[in-house]
Design a protein around this motif. Structure first.
Motif, short mmCIF file in Angstrom:
data_model
loop_
_atom_site.label_atom_id
_atom_site.label_comp_id
_atom_site.label_asym_id
_atom_site.label_seq_id
_atom_site.Cartn_x
_atom_site.Cartn_y
_atom_site.Cartn_z
N GLY A 1 0.81 -1.22 0.00
CA GLY A 1 0.00 0.00 0.00
C GLY A 1 0.84 1.26 0.00
N ALA B 1 0.91 3.96 -3.18
CA ALA B 1 0.51 5.35 -2.95
C ALA B 1 1.63 6.31 -3.30
N GLY C 1 -1.40 2.80 2.28
CA GLY C 1 -1.68 3.93 1.40
C GLY C 1 -2.02 5.18 2.17
#
Length: 341
Positions: free
Chosen positions: A76, A80, A120
Motif C-alpha cells: 500500500g 501510494a 496507502g
C-alpha cells in the motif's frame, strides 16, 4: 499465501509496453480541442493539467498495480507513493486522493486488505493529503493505487518535453527496482535487499514541487515502468533533442548490478527494449546486464530532471538533501533519440 503469488506481475512492470500502448491509442480522439487543457493525451506526460484561471492549474493522475512485495502494508505504501509522484513530476502540490482497490476477496482476508489500505493512508498522511473516497471491486488479482489531484500555478507546470540544448540531466533515485522485484519473486532477495527497495519506493518525490519554482529547471518526468531509456526517450522526443546518457553515472541499488549479472530481470525489460531500440545508440562494449538496467522498469522511481548547465551543481546539492543518491547522468544536445556512452 504471499501477495506476490497472487499476481502474474508486480509494480510498474505490470504496465502495458510502450509499443502496445501506442497501438491502442492510435485511433483515440486527442483531447487538445480544449484551450484550458495544457497537458492531455496528445503528450506522453505524467499527468493531465487543466488551467482554471490565471493563477491556478489542476493536475490529475491515476496509477495502480499488483503487488511487488509480500508485506501488505508496504504494498500500500509503495503504490501510494508511486501514484502521488505524477503530481510532483508536473511541478505540482497534491491536495487529495481517491483509492482504487481490486481484491480477490475469496482468497485474501479482510485484515490483509485493511493493511494495504492503511499503508496507502500512511503515505498520503506523509504527503499531507486525505484519501477522500474511492472505488473497490472483487478482482482475480490484488490491485491497489490512487487517483490523485494536485494544483500549481501555470508558470510552475513542468512538462517532460521542455529540455533545452546543453541541459544536464539529474536522476534523483537509484535504479534497479524491477531487478530486485524479480529477486523477490525468485526467493533470492535478502532481507536487506527488500528493505532497501521498500525505502526507495516509499520516498516521496516532493522535491519536484520545490524544483518547479526554479527557472533553471526546464523539464521533469518520473522514471517508472518504461525504465531510463523509455522515459528518457519521451523527454528527448518532447524536446526535439537527443539525450546523451552516461551509464556509469546512473545511481544503482546496492546489488542491482550483481543481480542483473546473474540473470535477474523482468519481462518488461524486453518489452521496453523492443519499443525504444530503434531510437537508441548503445556502445559496442555494453553487456546484456547493463542493457537490462537501462530498460529495468522502476516502481515509484526517481525524477529525471533537465536543468540549465550553470545551475546543475547547485540544484543537485539541493536535491541531495532529500535524495542522497541523486546524480547527473547525462545531458541534452541537438539531434534525436538517445545516445548511451
Amino acid at each position: 499465501m504471499k501477495l506476490t503469488e497472487l499476481a502474474h506481475g508486480g509494480g510498474c512492470g505490470c504496465k502495458l509496453g510502450p509499443a502496445v500502448l501506442r497501438e491502442l491509442l492510435t485511433d483515440q480522439p486527442v483531447a487538445q480541442m480544449f484551450p484550458q487543457l495544457l497537458v492531455g493525451n496528445a503528450e506522453s506526460d505524467d499527468a493531465a493539467v487543466w488551467q482554471v484561471d490565471d493563477k491556478t492549474c489542476v493536475i490529475a493522475t491515476t496509477d495502480f498495480f499488483m503487488p511487488m512485495v509480500d508485506d501488505p502494508r508496504d504494498f500500500g505504501r509503495i503504490a501510494a507513493t508511486n501514484a502521488i509522484s505524477d503530481i510532483y513530476a508536473m511541478g505540482g502540490k497534491p491536495i487529495m486522493a481517491l483509492a482504487i482497490l481490486g481484491m480477490p476477496i475469496n482468497v485474501m482476508g479482510p485484515e490483509t486488505i485493511r493493511q494495504i489500505l492503511a499503508g496507502g493512508a500512511e503515505i498520503c498522511g506523509d504527503a499531507g493529503i486525505p484519501i477522500a473516497g474511492g472505488h473497490s471491486i472483487d478482482a482475480p488479482e490484488p490491485i491497489y493505487g490512487l487517483a490523485v489531484i494536485g494544483i500549481c500555478s501555470p508558470e510552475q507546470v513542468r512538462r517532460n518535453g521542455g529540455a533545452q540544448p546543453g541541459d544536464k540531466l539529474i536522476l534523483t533515485k537509484p535504479v534497479g527496482v524491477g531487478i530486485y522485484s524479480n529477486a523477490i519473486k525468485k526467493g533470492t532477495a535478502t532481507a536487506e535487499d527488500i528493505a532497501e527497495m521498500v525505502k526507495t519506493c516509499t520516498t516521496l518525490n516532493r522535491i519536484g514541487q520545490d524544483l518547479s519554482g526554479h527557472d533553471g529547471v526546464h523539464a521533469i518526468t518520473d522514471v517508472t515502468g518504461f525504465g531510463i531509456l523509455g522515459h528518457g526517450l519521451e523527454m528527448a522526443r518532447g524536446a526535439g533533442l537527443a539525450l546523451k546518457i552516461d551509464r556509469s553515472s546512473i545511481p544503482l541499488l546496492t546489488r542491482a548490478a550483481d543481480l542483473a549479472g546473474s540473470g535477474h530481470r523482468t519481462g518488461a525489460s524486453d518489452r521496453n527494449w523492443d519499443a525504444v531500440g530503434p531510437d537508441v545508440q548503445l556502445p559496442d562494449d555494453i553487456t546484456d546486464a547493463e542493457r537490462d538496467i537501462l530498460t529495468d522498469p522502476q516502481t515509484s522511481g526517481g525524477l529525471l530532471v533537465a536543468v540549465a548547465a550553470d545551475r546543475a551543481n547547485e540544484l543537485l546539492a539541493e536535491i541531495r538533501k532529500q535524495h542522497p543518491s541523486a546524480a547527473i547522468i547525462g545531458e541534452a544536445e541537438p539531434g534525436e533519440g538517445l545516445i548511451v556512452v
